[in-house]
Write a protein that holds these residues in place. Structure first.
Motif, PDB file in Angstrom:
ATOM      1  N   ASN A   1       0.841  -1.167  -0.043  1.00  0.00           N
ATOM      2  CA  ASN A   1       0.069   0.073  -0.058  1.00  0.00           C
ATOM      3  C   ASN A   1       1.042   1.206  -0.010  1.00  0.00           C
ATOM      4  OD1 ASN A   1       0.189   1.023   2.956  1.00  0.00           O
ATOM      5  ND2 ASN A   1      -0.120  -1.390   3.199  1.00  0.00           N
ATOM      6  N   ASP A   2       0.213   2.506  -0.327  1.00  0.00           N
ATOM      7  CA  ASP A   2       1.075   3.700  -0.090  1.00  0.00           C
ATOM      8  C   ASP A   2       0.907   4.412   1.095  1.00  0.00           C
ATOM      9  OD1 ASP A   2       1.799   3.515  -2.914  1.00  0.00           O
ATOM     10  OD2 ASP A   2      -0.133   4.094  -3.765  1.00  0.00           O
ATOM     11  N   LYS A   3       0.197   3.821   2.105  1.00  0.00           N
ATOM     12  CA  LYS A   3       0.241   4.366   3.426  1.00  0.00           C
ATOM     13  C   LYS A   3       1.091   3.851   4.346  1.00  0.00           C
ATOM     14  CE  LYS A   3      -4.812   4.875   2.859  1.00  0.00           C
ATOM     15  NZ  LYS A   3      -6.124   4.606   3.154  1.00  0.00           N
ATOM     16  N   LYS A   4       1.964   3.145   3.939  1.00  0.00           N
ATOM     17  CA  LYS A   4       3.042   2.771   5.022  1.00  0.00           C
ATOM     18  C   LYS A   4       2.223   2.047   6.169  1.00  0.00           C
ATOM     19  CE  LYS A   4       6.656   5.489   3.349  1.00  0.00           C
ATOM     20  NZ  LYS A   4       7.795   6.695   3.828  1.00  0.00           N
ATOM     21  N   ALA A   5       1.300   1.311   6.043  1.00  0.00           N
ATOM     22  CA  ALA A   5       0.551   0.832   7.188  1.00  0.00           C
ATOM     23  C   ALA A   5       0.525  -0.661   6.938  1.00  0.00           C
ATOM     24  CB  ALA A   5      -0.972   1.394   7.200  1.00  0.00           C
ATOM     25  N   ALA A   6       0.383  -1.164   8.169  1.00  0.00           N
ATOM     26  CA  ALA A   6       0.332  -2.787   8.373  1.00  0.00           C
ATOM     27  C   ALA A   6      -0.819  -3.279   8.170  1.00  0.00           C
ATOM     28  CB  ALA A   6       0.730  -3.160   9.850  1.00  0.00           C
ATOM     29  N   ASN A   7      -0.907  -4.363   7.779  1.00  0.00           N
ATOM     30  CA  ASN A   7      -2.424  -5.250   7.495  1.00  0.00           C
ATOM     31  C   ASN A   7      -3.112  -4.263   6.601  1.00  0.00           C
ATOM     32  OD1 ASN A   7      -1.645  -7.267   9.523  1.00  0.00           O
ATOM     33  ND2 ASN A   7      -1.903  -5.674  11.159  1.00  0.00           N
ATOM     34  N   ASN A   8      -2.517  -3.877   5.572  1.00  0.00           N
ATOM     35  CA  ASN A   8      -3.222  -3.288   4.583  1.00  0.00           C
ATOM     36  C   ASN A   8      -2.973  -3.410   2.882  1.00  0.00           C
ATOM     37  OD1 ASN A   8      -4.380  -1.301   2.811  1.00  0.00           O
ATOM     38  ND2 ASN A   8      -4.232   0.482   4.258  1.00  0.00           N
ATOM     39  N   PHE A   9      -3.762  -4.192   2.501  1.00  0.00           N
ATOM     40  CA  PHE A   9      -3.363  -4.770   1.365  1.00  0.00           C
ATOM     41  C   PHE A   9      -4.140  -4.199   0.051  1.00  0.00           C
ATOM     42  CE2 PHE A   9      -2.933  -7.869  -2.331  1.00  0.00           C
ATOM     43  CZ  PHE A   9      -1.524  -8.393  -2.399  1.00  0.00           C
ATOM     44  N   ASP A  10      -3.649  -3.322  -0.753  1.00  0.00           N
ATOM     45  CA  ASP A  10      -4.269  -2.791  -2.156  1.00  0.00           C
ATOM     46  C   ASP A  10      -3.841  -3.531  -3.044  1.00  0.00           C
ATOM     47  OD1 ASP A  10      -5.321  -1.216  -3.695  1.00  0.00           O
ATOM     48  OD2 ASP A  10      -4.310   0.693  -2.856  1.00  0.00           O
ATOM     49  N   SER A  11      -4.900  -4.257  -3.445  1.00  0.00           N
ATOM     50  CA  SER A  11      -5.051  -5.299  -4.669  1.00  0.00           C
ATOM     51  C   SER A  11      -4.438  -4.496  -5.889  1.00  0.00           C
ATOM     52  CB  SER A  11      -6.134  -6.357  -4.768  1.00  0.00           C
ATOM     53  OG  SER A  11      -6.488  -6.842  -3.591  1.00  0.00           O
ATOM     54  N   SER A  12      -5.134  -3.665  -6.219  1.00  0.00           N
ATOM     55  CA  SER A  12      -4.692  -2.653  -7.437  1.00  0.00           C
ATOM     56  C   SER A  12      -3.473  -2.333  -7.599  1.00  0.00           C
ATOM     57  CB  SER A  12      -5.979  -1.482  -7.672  1.00  0.00           C
ATOM     58  OG  SER A  12      -5.793  -0.673  -6.718  1.00  0.00           O
ATOM     59  N   ARG A  13      -3.048  -1.796  -6.384  1.00  0.00           N
ATOM     60  CA  ARG A  13      -1.565  -1.267  -6.343  1.00  0.00           C
ATOM     61  C   ARG A  13      -0.565  -2.357  -6.315  1.00  0.00           C
ATOM     62  NH1 ARG A  13       2.066   1.186  -7.407  1.00  0.00           N
ATOM     63  NH2 ARG A  13       3.243   2.733  -6.005  1.00  0.00           N
ATOM     64  N   VAL A  14      -0.832  -3.385  -5.930  1.00  0.00           N
ATOM     65  CA  VAL A  14       0.115  -4.880  -5.992  1.00  0.00           C
ATOM     66  C   VAL A  14       0.120  -5.142  -7.640  1.00  0.00           C
ATOM     67  CG1 VAL A  14       0.471  -6.971  -5.465  1.00  0.00           C
ATOM     68  CG2 VAL A  14       0.248  -5.207  -3.593  1.00  0.00           C
ATOM     69  N   GLU A  15      -1.159  -5.440  -8.009  1.00  0.00           N
ATOM     70  CA  GLU A  15      -1.181  -5.639  -9.471  1.00  0.00           C
ATOM     71  C   GLU A  15      -0.454  -4.699 -10.274  1.00  0.00           C
ATOM     72  OE1 GLU A  15      -4.831  -6.694 -12.712  1.00  0.00           O
ATOM     73  OE2 GLU A  15      -5.268  -5.953 -10.732  1.00  0.00           O
ATOM     74  N   HIS A  16      -0.605  -3.662 -10.111  1.00  0.00           N
ATOM     75  CA  HIS A  16       0.125  -2.506 -11.004  1.00  0.00           C
ATOM     76  C   HIS A  16       1.438  -2.791 -11.195  1.00  0.00           C
ATOM     77  CE1 HIS A  16       0.743   1.289 -12.933  1.00  0.00           C
ATOM     78  NE2 HIS A  16       1.829   1.562 -12.160  1.00  0.00           N
ATOM     79  N   GLN A  17       1.902  -3.127  -9.886  1.00  0.00           N
ATOM     80  CA  GLN A  17       3.378  -3.136  -9.893  1.00  0.00           C
ATOM     81  C   GLN A  17       4.042  -4.588 -10.266  1.00  0.00           C
ATOM     82  OE1 GLN A  17       5.003  -1.981  -5.702  1.00  0.00           O
ATOM     83  NE2 GLN A  17       2.913  -2.340  -5.349  1.00  0.00           N
ATOM     84  N   VAL A  18       3.186  -5.580 -10.124  1.00  0.00           N
ATOM     85  CA  VAL A  18       3.433  -7.045 -10.531  1.00  0.00           C
ATOM     86  C   VAL A  18       3.425  -6.943 -12.055  1.00  0.00           C
ATOM     87  CG1 VAL A  18       2.496  -9.253 -10.952  1.00  0.00           C
ATOM     88  CG2 VAL A  18       2.470  -8.365  -8.692  1.00  0.00           C
TER      89      VAL A  18
END
Length: 312
Positions: free
Chosen positions: A180-197
């Protein structure tokens, strides 16, 4: 950073597939995005494809150069470029391999000049602060009549040096993905991860690895390491045949199953599954231990016989 990313794309995808072609291995090419076109758009320095950095430096050297004129130069040289869109007089968009980014040209020329007065440089080089680290941050030569280098030139040079240094070694690296872009724990942003992958080329990388071979080595190195694993190549003295032939005999002795568990190239052997190599290593360890015990028994027996003879 474009060249830096391009280096790892070539390392993991392009060079992998090129090696299969060199070794005459049957291979179905896997398409991947080559960001050379983006690198040339930003860094090219020769006609007709003059890059953004070169145009920016040229505009900084013109007495009446402005941000608006810089954008007009982009239109002149790259009006029909697939990865560049001019939005208005001061804004343009570059379609990077990792997505689109909008840039504001206002103040860009002033930031690119990146000049420091000699007094400031001398203060950090020879001031009361004698820290070698601080001094190394300001290598500029004071009193020089040469025009100071621009920020874009410094970026391009530093990335070039880094890529050259990496090219001279065998880099191993780990791709890091931000959840995620918030540097927060237990926060998984699927669209953000998909973009990087997607834009790190990881999908293509996995396809290449799954379709390709996990292990490869030259025939002579493979033979010298694993000859002990096969009765036909060990221990009947030195192998008098060819290394390629011996390598195939060793692998065939394992009775491997599956579709093409290994493939013989021009100069290298390619093994598909890492489990095959693990099996060879385990077998080699057992054989080596067994041979070591035989040597130990032989020398102990010899020593005992000599001891008995001395007593007589």
């Amino acid at each position: 950073m474009k060249n830096y990313s391009r280096f790892f794309i070539n390392l993991t995808l392009k060079e992998e597939q090129e090696e299969y072609n060199r070794e005459a291995i049957e291979w179905e090419p896997i398409d991947f995005f080559n960001n050379k076109i983006c690198c040339d758009l930003i860094e090219a320095s020769s006609v007709p494809s003059i890059g953004l950095f070169k145009l920016l430096d040229d505009m900084c050297n013109i007495p009446k150069g402005t941000d608006d004129k810089f954008v007009k130069e982009l239109i002149t040289y790259h009006a029909n470029h697939d990865h560049l869109k001019i939005l208005d007089a001061t804004h343009f968009e570059i379609i990077h391999y990792a997505g689109s980014v909008i840039y504001d040209a206002e103040g860009m020329l002033n930031k690119n000049k990146d000049t420091l007065y000699d007094d400031h440089v001398l203060l950090c080089q020879n001031g009361k602060c004698r820290s070698p680290f601080i001094q190394s941050l300001f290598p500029d030569q004071t009193g020089s009549k040469a025009r100071p280098t621009s920020a874009s030139h410094k970026i391009k040079t530093s990335i070039g040096l880094l890529v050259n240094a990496l090219s001279e070694c065998q880099p191993h690296y780990i791709r890091c993905i931000k959840p995620n872009d918030k540097k927060a724990a237990n926060n998984f942003d699927s669209s953000r991860v998909e973009h990087q992958v997607k834009y790190l080329g990881l999908l293509e990388n996995v396809k290449v690895r799954r379709a390709g071979y996990a292990y490869r080595n030259t025939y002579d190195k493979f033979f010298y390491r694993y000859a002990i694993c096969c009765e036909k190549t060990w221990p009947a003295g030195p192998w008098i045949g060819k290394f390629k032939e011996a390598t195939l005999i060793i692998l065939e002795s394992l009775n491997l199953t599956g579709k093409k568990p290994f493939c013989a190239g021009t100069t290298k052997i390619f093994v598909r599954a890492p489990e095959t190599v693990f099996s060879l290593e385990e077998k080699r360890e057992r054989k080596t231990y067994s041979q070591a015990l035989r040597l130990k028994k032989f020398f102990l027996k010899n020593a005992m016989e000599k001891k008995k003879k001395k007593k007589k």
